[in-house]
Design an enzyme around this catalytic site. Sequence first.
Site, short mmCIF file in Angstrom:
data_model
loop_
_atom_site.label_atom_id
_atom_site.label_comp_id
_atom_site.label_asym_id
_atom_site.label_seq_id
_atom_site.Cartn_x
_atom_site.Cartn_y
_atom_site.Cartn_z
N GLU A 87 0.90 -1.17 0.00
CA GLU A 87 0.00 0.00 0.00
C GLU A 87 0.93 1.20 0.00
O GLU A 87 1.64 1.44 0.98
CB GLU A 87 -0.88 0.02 1.25
CG GLU A 87 -1.59 -1.29 1.61
CD GLU A 87 -2.76 -1.62 0.70
OE1 GLU A 87 -3.07 -0.81 -0.20
OE2 GLU A 87 -3.37 -2.69 0.90
N CYS B 150 -1.81 9.49 2.73
CA CYS B 150 -1.58 8.97 1.37
C CYS B 150 -2.70 9.44 0.46
O CYS B 150 -2.53 9.55 -0.74
CB CYS B 150 -1.51 7.46 1.41
SG CYS B 150 -2.87 6.74 2.30
P1 NAP Z 1 8.40 5.03 4.55
O1 NAP Z 1 9.52 5.94 4.80
O2 NAP Z 1 8.34 4.31 3.24
O3 NAP Z 1 8.42 3.97 5.75
C1 NAP Z 1 7.40 3.03 5.92
C2 NAP Z 1 7.90 1.90 6.78
O4 NAP Z 1 8.92 1.17 6.09
C3 NAP Z 1 8.54 2.35 8.10
O5 NAP Z 1 8.21 1.43 9.10
C4 NAP Z 1 10.02 2.29 7.77
O6 NAP Z 1 10.83 2.17 8.90
C5 NAP Z 1 10.06 1.05 6.92
N1 NAP Z 1 11.25 0.92 6.07
C6 NAP Z 1 12.01 1.91 5.56
N2 NAP Z 1 13.00 1.39 4.81
C7 NAP Z 1 12.85 0.04 4.85
C8 NAP Z 1 13.56 -1.06 4.27
N3 NAP Z 1 14.62 -0.86 3.49
N4 NAP Z 1 13.15 -2.31 4.53
C9 NAP Z 1 12.06 -2.52 5.31
N5 NAP Z 1 11.36 -1.52 5.89
C10 NAP Z 1 11.74 -0.26 5.66
O7 NAP Z 1 7.00 5.77 4.72
P2 NAP Z 1 6.51 6.78 5.85
O8 NAP Z 1 7.20 8.08 5.68
O9 NAP Z 1 6.54 6.12 7.19
O10 NAP Z 1 4.97 6.95 5.45
C11 NAP Z 1 4.55 7.81 4.46
C12 NAP Z 1 4.30 7.06 3.15
O11 NAP Z 1 3.35 6.03 3.35
C13 NAP Z 1 3.69 7.98 2.09
O12 NAP Z 1 4.26 7.70 0.84
C14 NAP Z 1 2.22 7.59 2.10
O13 NAP Z 1 1.54 7.87 0.92
C15 NAP Z 1 2.32 6.12 2.37
N6 NAP Z 1 1.06 5.59 2.91
C16 NAP Z 1 0.28 4.79 2.11
C17 NAP Z 1 -0.95 4.33 2.57
C18 NAP Z 1 -1.85 3.48 1.73
O14 NAP Z 1 -2.79 2.91 2.26
N7 NAP Z 1 -1.63 3.37 0.43
C19 NAP Z 1 -1.35 4.68 3.86
C20 NAP Z 1 -0.52 5.47 4.65
C21 NAP Z 1 0.68 5.92 4.16
P3 NAP Z 1 11.65 3.45 9.48
O15 NAP Z 1 10.63 4.43 9.93
O16 NAP Z 1 12.43 2.85 10.57
O17 NAP Z 1 12.47 3.97 8.33
#
Ligand code: NAP
Length: 528
Positions: free
Chosen positions: A292, A326
């Site tokens: 997602e 998002c």
């Molecule tokens: P993010 O930076 O992509 O991080 C998401 C999760 O992935 C965090 O727990 C992060 O941990 C982890 N992560 C980062 N690098 C990783 C790796 N190499 N391997 C495994 N896990 C890893 O996103 P965010 O800033 O937290 O959230 C915002 C994003 O989420 C936006 O793009 C938003 O659109 C999207 N989102 C989508 C939905 C949907 O339903 N489509 C809903 C909500 C949010 P760390 O924090 O420790 O880096």
Amino acid sequence: MAEKVSGDFRLTYATMYDPPEALHQEYEAALEAVRGAMGAEHAMIIDGQEVQAAQKFEDRSPINQEWVLGSFQSGTEEDAHRALEAAQRAKPSWAQMPWKERVATMRRAAGQIDARVYEIAAVISLEVGKNRMEALADIAEAADLIRYACDQMESNDGFVVRMGEDPLKEYQARNISVLRPYGVWVVISPFNFPAALTGGPAGAALVAGNTVVMKPATDTPWTVRLLAECFRDAGLPDGAFNYVTGPGSTLGEALVNSPLVDGITFTGSFEVGMSIYRTFANGRYPRPIILEMGGKNPSLITRNADLDRAVSGVLRSAFGLQGQKCSANSRIYVDEEIYGEFVPKLIEAAQDLRVGDPTDRAVFMGPVINRGAYQDFKDYSEELSKAGEFLTGGKVVTEGDLDKGFFCEPTIVAHVKTDHRLWQHEMFLPVTMVHSFQTLDQAIELANSSSYGLTAGFYGSDEEADWFFENIEAGVTYANRPQGATTGAWPGFQPFGGWKGSGSSGKNAGGHYYLQLYMHEQVHTLIK
Ligand code: NAP
């Protein structure tokens, strides 16, 4: 629906927009208690045990960086492995438990969340910077997503389906199709909905009979620790739900790279999601992965629109949770006939929004999540000041104590050429861009000219709305909705998921087809 709360009041999707005074009192009392609990150290939970790591990290509030919310474990590759092994050990008994017992356990987990709904909402406000209604909605939705998965299991009678009998002479055949869990499921959640996007996927995985290893975002370990306690206190067996904390780049990668994993749900950015997708494909054989990801969500406003509804919907969706949804409305396309009437109304409404400490009842917009996002806001503002014109906003807010957190003005930008990169790029901040259109065909082409396809909004006549639904490329679409142009999700009402670069499964969470993603089919043919 979410049962909790004081007296006869039930916090649900329907009651959320018009809550009684008692809700505010309970939230404020919980906030007081939660403030008193700030600064404690929290362990991971692996195999039912509290587990410490050698390194810790501090969780500070984006409202005020002087507030240390807690100290959390910087889990390592070893911790990832330990948690996956615990989930592997717990797998047979949880999978073989009669599904009605599993559902009963998960309903107790939803009940545990209900009982702590104000406490967890107060933590979400402090940890994410959400205003109180947004925070309460996040945690109430977590409980409802779990209950919805339970309902789906029940209404499908455990997904055991009698099939046709082979037309064999002299033999009697019995064919049964059964959906069965995959095994060990990793759930990785983002900072912006730490409750719903942990409780939802983990709840579905568990109801389906998988065991779970959960990794929250580094910005939101406290909220997820409290959810983990709810699962534990509901009586889930040791190892069925494991909670590990630490950086995505080390602990997260270790989870994704492990052969002990049978499936993943990742919610987060496109960049990280696609990299996990590719890494996960390097296993011995294909395993399910539900992604997602981000959005660049358009709204279209035609000459037949109710402009007051459009202003209200766009405003809520562009600036709710500081644009860090998002589903945030980051692209606004307006019929040139009404552009001159709509845009001033939108500017005026945006200038009325209160920015400040989101625990204050009157405040709509809190801070952005961290220093990186705050710097991004300044950088994008700089870039946009050259590419277009600020209709309002563009600056950070630093009055009084607000300079101790990460506050930004609601920002609307116009006159940016449609081929500028920021029409494509998800900024994830309180910044939205507006542009006029001449024909509906032109508007839909602009709306669809994105790699993302999460949500989309429309304001116009009913006939135009039908045309919009038919032609828009997005997983969740809304027309003429003042409560939100492009935002709003609730299990059983608006199941949530994206097309194109916004999601991989093509099925929406909290909908009819979601729980099945956590199970594979097995057909039993018995010849008697
Ligand atoms: P993010 O930076 O992509 O991080 C998401 C999760 O992935 C965090 O727990 C992060 O941990 C982890 N992560 C980062 N690098 C990783 C790796 N190499 N391997 C495994 N896990 C890893 O996103 P965010 O800033 O937290 O959230 C915002 C994003 O989420 C936006 O793009 C938003 O659109 C999207 N989102 C989508 C939905 C949907 O339903 N489509 C809903 C909500 C949010 P760390 O924090 O420790 O880096």
